[in-house]
Design a protein around this motif. Structure first.
Motif, PDB file in Angstrom:
ATOM      1  N   TYR A 164       0.834  -1.203   0.000  1.00  0.00           N
ATOM      2  CA  TYR A 164       0.000   0.000   0.000  1.00  0.00           C
ATOM      3  C   TYR A 164       0.867   1.251   0.000  1.00  0.00           C
ATOM      4  O   TYR A 164       0.676   2.167  -0.805  1.00  0.00           O
ATOM      5  CB  TYR A 164      -0.903  -0.016   1.226  1.00  0.00           C
ATOM      6  N   ILE A 165       1.866   1.238   0.875  1.00  0.00           N
ATOM      7  CA  ILE A 165       2.737   2.410   0.981  1.00  0.00           C
ATOM      8  C   ILE A 165       3.501   2.629  -0.326  1.00  0.00           C
ATOM      9  O   ILE A 165       3.692   3.742  -0.780  1.00  0.00           O
ATOM     10  CB  ILE A 165       3.732   2.233   2.152  1.00  0.00           C
ATOM     11  N   MET A 166       3.911   1.506  -0.956  1.00  0.00           N
ATOM     12  CA  MET A 166       4.688   1.638  -2.177  1.00  0.00           C
ATOM     13  C   MET A 166       3.774   1.832  -3.389  1.00  0.00           C
ATOM     14  O   MET A 166       4.227   1.809  -4.529  1.00  0.00           O
ATOM     15  CB  MET A 166       5.609   0.423  -2.354  1.00  0.00           C
ATOM     16  N   GLY A 167       2.463   1.950  -3.134  1.00  0.00           N
ATOM     17  CA  GLY A 167       1.558   2.321  -4.211  1.00  0.00           C
ATOM     18  C   GLY A 167       0.988   1.166  -5.020  1.00  0.00           C
ATOM     19  O   GLY A 167       0.313   1.377  -6.001  1.00  0.00           O
ATOM     20  N   ASP A 168       1.285  -0.094  -4.607  1.00  0.00           N
ATOM     21  CA  ASP A 168       0.732  -1.223  -5.358  1.00  0.00           C
ATOM     22  C   ASP A 168      -0.571  -1.664  -4.699  1.00  0.00           C
ATOM     23  O   ASP A 168      -0.615  -2.638  -3.945  1.00  0.00           O
ATOM     24  CB  ASP A 168       1.763  -2.363  -5.362  1.00  0.00           C
ATOM     25  N   HIS A 169      -1.662  -0.937  -4.976  1.00  0.00           N
ATOM     26  CA  HIS A 169      -2.896  -1.190  -4.229  1.00  0.00           C
ATOM     27  C   HIS A 169      -3.547  -2.544  -4.504  1.00  0.00           C
ATOM     28  O   HIS A 169      -4.000  -3.190  -3.565  1.00  0.00           O
ATOM     29  CB  HIS A 169      -3.886  -0.051  -4.458  1.00  0.00           C
ATOM     30  N   TYR A 204      -9.840  -6.546   9.285  1.00  0.00           N
ATOM     31  CA  TYR A 204     -10.977  -6.011   8.523  1.00  0.00           C
ATOM     32  C   TYR A 204     -10.784  -4.520   8.254  1.00  0.00           C
ATOM     33  O   TYR A 204     -11.052  -4.027   7.166  1.00  0.00           O
ATOM     34  CB  TYR A 204     -12.285  -6.228   9.299  1.00  0.00           C
ATOM     35  N   MET A 205     -10.285  -3.796   9.279  1.00  0.00           N
ATOM     36  CA  MET A 205     -10.103  -2.349   9.095  1.00  0.00           C
ATOM     37  C   MET A 205      -9.070  -2.069   8.007  1.00  0.00           C
ATOM     38  O   MET A 205      -9.257  -1.205   7.153  1.00  0.00           O
ATOM     39  CB  MET A 205      -9.671  -1.706  10.416  1.00  0.00           C
ATOM     40  N   TYR A 249      -7.688  -0.652   2.062  1.00  0.00           N
ATOM     41  CA  TYR A 249      -7.140  -0.949   0.741  1.00  0.00           C
ATOM     42  C   TYR A 249      -8.251  -1.022  -0.307  1.00  0.00           C
ATOM     43  O   TYR A 249      -8.032  -0.717  -1.471  1.00  0.00           O
ATOM     44  CB  TYR A 249      -6.308  -2.241   0.756  1.00  0.00           C
ATOM     45  N   CYS A 250      -9.453  -1.451   0.123  1.00  0.00           N
ATOM     46  CA  CYS A 250     -10.587  -1.449  -0.813  1.00  0.00           C
ATOM     47  C   CYS A 250     -10.890  -0.017  -1.220  1.00  0.00           C
ATOM     48  O   CYS A 250     -11.151   0.284  -2.382  1.00  0.00           O
ATOM     49  CB  CYS A 250     -11.836  -2.027  -0.147  1.00  0.00           C
TER      50      CYS A 250
END
Length: 1313
Positions: free
Chosen positions: A1057-1062, A1091-1092, A1097-1098
């Motif tokens: 997520y941080i590196m932008g690969d969602h 879950y959070m 990420y969703c």
């Protein structure tokens, strides 16, 4: 189903064709495939380039880990690196041709066994109905257990033919079992019943399977209109309802597709001799959905219809006989409904995420379940009668020799990584099988299904052997523990012993063996299950014990070999070698406590058992005459009388205490050295200053400083007599056992009744006594306050009893200190959520103690009545809960009296019925006083709810989990004063509560830790690679499902997520959620966290409706587990508010954000930056509603906090002041427009309102998601700046509101710095 009994897939995360992703239907040929069961370390089929990359990558990791000091590589380092590359061998593709299907490609790796291809075929949709076949290459049959690389002529593109083989009775049974497993594959009843390592998962209900690629199909813009965002009433802030039913939402896949009405073994089995000679193996009886009753013969050639009926035996083939090699083919010809439903069932089965169906390593039990229809099931019935001890049908030689398996796996080689992986994998597998068998055996023992080996003795004294496991009950047999506290000590000893086994197992000294040990609490009894030392049953204990004592120290023996072996464990376990006197007053040398016995088995191995005093005694709970504790203990009312004298300190406490002493030692030595070396006063001044700073509290910096000085100390170690003196003084001061170096160890026999020490060791014993007092004081004066401090500053956030206990244990605090912890919390100004969780834990533990003895007097037929009565007394507001003695369904009372069931503990079997709520609560209060030394102010459940703000539903969850109760999932009315809450129909089951050793994957863990370290230093890419490698190794050791793999996936998702690969973040986090649900439980606090994260990420992937559903689920679970008043709830509500804002549901959004604001203000105080952010978010929503006055008010609050906390110059403060200006302008503009409308009527020209842009950027869920980003990520920051400029230009060029809102989601995707 074979895949449950064999090993579980190891998946290699970053491969192009990953075994587990294959299962999600993304194979090369587009057909579904999953590898359900793989045996060898690396099993992923990846394309050549990845494997080489993986290999090379591993090569670097090892070097890195060496530099980090994490890789404990010795001697064979070079071979190590080579080996890693060998594991990741190149994969290749083979063609498979099965009868009646098109040939298809399969990715395989040279390491795999032929058997693994079998597993894949038995799991694939088009070949799953075959079990009895061989694979042939050019007409040669392949050996099932051969590795692919050893097969001549097998290469890229080879064609393997699936050839049907003749059946045997065993094969026919396996076939029937496999077909039954396929028919039951979507049926959750095994998970509810807690069998075969099945457990529940509900994630797919909330995502509708639309995560990952399929989510892209919806058009992002149009999604905004379709969402119904209104949460159910009970999820809204401030709702007092806590329903139970939503805990298990209805999964539409579970509506069973009926393929057959009945499938069972026929009563005509086994075939008579004359039919055996015609090849009949067994007979089956079936009823199809169309109500056709059929008899089927399984013969060596396959399955066919015969002419038997229920009452006449006619084995001749029917006409037509439909002879087929597989049952599925046969049934598909006979029953159209079977054909249709079976096909759609298999489609659904392969569409499920593999993590929803892979077995977990240890059984997880659910405390709630719906009423499941009990269906006829031949395999289940057969299993119950033959009580398959350890999957006999897969293992030649029938029952398993557990001891041999447990010890042999320990003896496997461990020189290099592949060997260690293989060894750890074997150890883990055997342990999880042993734990399952021991649990099953313990339940059989308590249910009275196992014959005792000493049937003549009274029931509490009986011992049992079943399936090569020895079982004993947790009672004080033959007054063994009389001086230590009788039954209470006998109950505590097994868990202490298990902790000892765990500790020695972790040290893992070659040549020293411990027993497989599992402790099971079931129906009020504690059963210890142990593997059996070969030969111990043939001889008396006196003859076989050659080390230690069998009578608590009266007679003691020692043995040179044992001393050598135990010497190796003494440093890691901090056990001191010491002498004790035996019955002849001779000194005997020991390196453990006297109770620890050494026995050499008939197999020549050196076993140690009875490790209940591995760790030193806890003097706070062991009053000793003539011994005075330190003032900090006395001040808190220690020493206290405990139930038994086996209270000992936890290993974590010993470690923390030694670490603390080491720090002191370094500081003292360093200080003295500096004083010696310092000729100049300036240096002195500097040191005293640093000494002042480096207080023991800030351990890390203090330690670093001390280490520097200590290095200089070590450098001139031998030569300089002055430095020797320095070390000597420091050693004396911290109580080290050596005078030349720091070394603290404990003598576990101090204060043991009956142990005597020689005269010449008096000083030593005195020193040891002092150490124990210091450790007891350290627990009370350092560890407990540090726990409370962590709770107050939110670095520890327990949510329920289990997480609170974990937090205590991590700091080495035993749960018996819970009363003290609560007293300590009472003294802090804010009695917060952790006080509430502590009280609830204390009450449920007291209730559990009472429940345990209560259950022992209940006979089996009255169990559900007794449990429901207890729960009514505990939780119901109904004042006179009366037990309904079960109306005896069967016999007259008179007959029943005579043959009363002998249960262990016997007693009056209806005494339980006289319990009343007031009596139970009196008992709970007195138990709290006597066990925890804590005063509860309550006489009923309602008072507890009033006084401490607890929720009854939470108490119900806690007591059910602790006592192993399973209740019917429905809405319970706790507050009715007219009828009791529970009836006996509401109690569905009683489960065992199991404690066992968790073997660890050491190499994987090292990789994981060095990965975490890299990430903390800001090297995200390297960290990511190391953690991928760790995931690989974890998969190798644990199979696909494990708590540690879950942590690994969560961290990976976070990095993605941080590196932008969602999308990758989404896929990893989805696995983490599924795994957490399956391995920890559907409402475990960790699952709520997962879950959070998944929702975040969703959201980043633009799947807003899914994100909302997930957040609502998390909120519901949190309300159930700990209520609304918890700091995590603020984070959750901020996220919900943000998403609702994103879909323009402003009023709803406000409700959640204002709740978050209230909670933040309560827990973080009026000056916290979290509060400022909360004000800012609320202001935003008011702005969107065009209520500028309220918006201004909130933003001003936020601005004031920023200004006071970070100063005027800080970007946050500047941003806030900009926003304030903007809001003021907007308010003025709005007022003008309104005036204009009043003046000119409807034809006024209305100015479009501007949208404040930085809003979208600085509050992506990123900040609120608790994901801290590194300032290192310059690139992202630059992207952000460019993005802001682009937005502003667009806005200036008058881009409309709608387009902006469509773009909004990709802006939020940019992680905010």
């Amino acid at each position: 189903m074979v895949s449950k009994t064999d090993d579980i897939p190891a998946s290699v995360p970053k491969c192009k064709v990953n075994t587990l992703d294959l299962a999600e239907g993304e194979t090369l040929d587009g057909k579904e495939t999953t590898k359900a069961s793989l045996k060898d370390p690396c099993v992923c089929g990846h394309s050549a380039d990845t494997s080489v990359m993986n290999g090379g990558g591993a090569h670097n990791h090892l070097e890195e880990s060496k530099q980090d000091g994490a890789g404990d590589t010795d001697g064979g380092e070079d071979s190590n690196e080579q080996e890693v590359i060998v594991i990741q061998d190149t994969g290749f593709t083979v063609k498979i041709q099965a009868p009646g299907t098109e040939p298809f490609d399969l990715q395989v790796s040279p390491q795999e066994m032929v058997q693994e291809i079998h597993q894949v075929l038995m799991d694939r949709e088009d070949t799953c109905h075959r079990t009895c076949f061989s694979l042939q290459l050019d007409g040669n049959v392949l050996d099932n257990f051969a590795e692919l690389k050893s097969i001549e002529g097998l290469q890229e593109g080879s064609l393997l033919k699936v050839v049907e083989e003749p059946y045997t009775v065993r094969e026919a049974r396996i076939h029937v079992r496999h077909i039954r497993d396929l028919l039951k594959s979507l049926d959750p009843s095994d998970a509810y019943n807690g069998v075969d390592c099945n457990s529940l998962s509900f994630l797919s209900v909330f995502t509708d399977g639309d995560l990952g690629d399929s989510g892209k199909r919806k058009k992002k813009g149009s999604e905004l209109e379709q969402i119904d965002c209104t949460p159910p009433e009970h999820i809204l802030p401030g709702s007092k309802e806590r329903p139970l039913v939503p805990l298990q939402p209805q999964n539409k896949d579970w509506k069973p597709l009926q393929c057959l009405k009945v499938l069972t073994m026929s009563g005509w089995n086994p075939p008579p001799g004359n039919r055996k000679m015609h090849g009949d193996l067994l007979y089956l009886y079936m009823v199809t959905v169309e109500e056709r009753h059929i008899s089927i013969t399984a013969s060596t050639r396959g399955f066919y219809l015969n002419q038997s009926t229920t009452y006449t035996f006619n084995p001749k083939p029917a006409n037509p006989s439909f002879l087929s090699h597989s049952l599925v083919e046969l049934l598909s010809q006979i029953s159209p409904a079977f054909k249709k439903n079976f096909t759609s069932l298999q489609k659904k089965r392969v569409q499920r995420h593999p993590f929803e169906r892979i077995a977990t390593p240890f059984q997880v039990y659910s405390w709630t379940a719906p009423m499941v229809d009990h269906a006829m099931d031949c395999v289940r019935a057969e299993d119950a009668y033959t009580s398959r001890l350890g999957y006999e049908e897969h293992i030649p030689g029938q029952t398993r020799d557990w001891n041999e398996e447990l010890q042999t796996t320990r003896e496997l080689a461990r020189k290099n990584l592949p060997e260690r992986l293989l060894r750890e994998r074997a150890i883990f597998k055997v342990h999880s099988d042993f734990a399952a068998a021991a649990t099953r055996g313990s339940m059989a023992v308590i249910d009275g299904n196992v014959m005792a080996i000493n049937p003549g003795e009274e029931t509490r004294m009986q011992m049992f052997i079943w399936n090569n496991i020895f079982f004993s009950l947790g009672f004080d047999v033959r007054d063994h523990y009389r001086e230590l506290g009788g039954d209470a000590a006998a109950h505590a000893a097994p868990t202490n012993d298990l902790n000892g086994v765990r500790a020695y197992g972790a040290v893992d000294v070659e040549g020293l063996y411990t027993l497989g040990t599992v402790v099971v609490d079931y129906r009020g009894y504690r059963v210890t299950a142990q593997s059996i030392i070969p030969g111990i049953l043939e001889r008396e204990q006196e003859q076989s014990v050659i080390y230690g004592s069998i009578d608590f120290g009266k007679t003691v023996v020692s043995h040179g070999k044992y001393l050598d072996l135990l010497e190796k464990t003494s440093r890691p376990l901090k056990v001191q070698k010491h002498n004790v006197l035996n019955e002849k007053d001779e000194a005997v040398e020991l390196c453990s406590s006297v109770e620890c016995k050494g026995i050499i088995g008939n197999d020549g191995r050196h076993y140690i058992l009875d490790l209940l005093r591995t760790f030193p005694p806890d003097l706070n709970f062991l009053p000793v005459e003539g011994e005075q504790l330190l003032p900090e203990c006395l001040k808190q009312g220690f020493p206290r009388q405990h139930r038994h004298r086996l209270a000992c300190l936890r290993q974590e406490l010993i470690e923390a205490f030694v670490e603390h002493r080491y720090l002191l030692f370094m500081k003292m030595a360093a200080l003295q050295l500096m004083q010696q070396k310092a000729h100049k006063d300036s240096k002195m001044a500097a040191l005293t200053e640093t000494e002042g700073k480096a207080d023991v509290e800030d351990g890390i910096s203090g330690l670093a400083q001390a280490k520097q000085l200590a290095e200089s100390l070590a450098a001139d170690d031998g030569s300089d007599p002055k430095s020797r003196e320095v070390v000597l003084n420091a050693c004396k001061a911290v109580g080290s056992i050596s005078n030349t170096s720091f070394d603290i160890r404990f003598n576990p026999d101090i204060f043991s009744p009956g142990v005597r020490f020689p005269e010449d060791s008096v000083d030593d014993i005195q020193k040891q006594k002092q150490l124990l007092k210091d450790a007891a004081a350290f627990l009370v004066s350092c560890q407990i306050p540090s726990l409370i401090k962590d709770c107050l500053d939110h670095s520890a956030l327990p949510m329920d009893g289990a997480t609170l206990t974990e937090a205590l244990h991590q700091r080495g605090i035993n749960v018996r200190y819970l009363g003290n912890v609560l007293e300590f919390v009472n003294k802090t100004p804010a009695k917060w959520y952790h006080h509430r969780i502590g009280i609830s834990e204390l009450i449920t533990r007291c209730a559990k103690h009472i429940f345990k003895t209560y259950l022992q007097g209940v006979e089996l037929s009255a169990l559900s009545a007794a449990v429901s009565h207890f729960l009514n007394c505990f939780l119901s507001s109904f004042p006179d809960a009366v037990a309904h003695l079960p109306a005896d369904e069967l016999v007259s009372r008179r007959k029943n009296r005579k043959r009363r069931n002998r249960v262990p503990g016997g007693g009056d079997n209806t005494a339980w019925a006289s319990l009343t709520p007031s009596e139970l609560w009196k008992n709970i209060v007195s138990e709290a006083q006597s066990y925890y030394h804590f005063t509860l102010h309550c006489e009923s459940a309602d008072q507890v709810v009033e006084e401490y703000g607890l929720q009854k539903i939470t108490l119900l969850r806690e007591i059910s989990i602790k006592a192993g109760i399973q209740i019917l999932i429905k809405e319970y009315n706790f507050d009715s004063r007219h009828k009791p809450t529970f009836t006996e129909e509401d109690i569905l089951n009683i489960f065992p509560v199991v404690k066992h050793v968790n073997p660890k994957a050491s190499d994987a863990f090292h990789f994981f830790q060095s990965g975490q370290a890299k990430v903390q230093q800001g090297f995200l890419k390297e960290g990511c690679e190391l953690i991928n490698e760790a995931l690989n190794l974890f998969n190798n050791v644990y199979g696909a499902m494990h708590v540690e793999i879950c942590a690994c996936l969560r961290l990976l998702a976070r990095l993605n997520y941080i590196m932008g690969d969602h999308p990758e973040a989404l896929s990893n986090q989805q696995k983490a959620v599924l795994m957490s649900e399956r391995v920890l439980g559907i409402e475990h606090p960790n699952t709520i966290q997962e879950y959070m994260h998944l929702a975040l990420y969703c959201f980043a992937n633009g799947q807003l409706s899914t994100a909302l559903k997930l957040l609502y689920r998390a909120r519901y679970l949190m309300l159930l587990v700990c209520g609304e008043d918890h700091p995590e709830m603020a984070l959750l509500d901020s996220n919900i508010g943000l998403v609702l804002h994103g879909v323009m549901e402003y009023d709803l959004s406000l409700r959640f954000l204002e709740n978050a604001l209230a909670i933040n203000s309560k827990y973080h105080g009026p000056r916290s930056l979290k509060l400022a952010l909360s004000h800012h978010l609320v202001a935003r929503v008011y702005e969107s509603k065009a209520e500028f006055r309220s918006a201004l008010q909130h933003e001003k609050e936020g601005y004031t906090i920023y200004k006071n906390q970070v100063g005027e110059a800080h970007e946050k403060t500047k941003e806030s002041s900009e926003y304030l200006k903007y809001l003021t302008q907007q308010a003025v503009a709005l007022q003008r427009t309104m005036n204009e409308i009043y003046k000119n009527g409807s034809n006024a020209s209305i100015m479009p309102l501007k949208v404040w842009i930085p809003f979208l950027l600085d509050t992506g869920l990123g900040i609120v998601g608790g994901i801290l980003l590194y300032r290192h990520i310059q690139k992202d920051l630059e992207n952000l700046k460019a993005e802001v400029q682009r937005r502003q230009q667009l806005q200036e060029s008058g881009k409309s509101m709608e387009e902006l809102s469509e773009d909004r989601e990709d802006v939020i995707q940019q992680p905010s710095a």
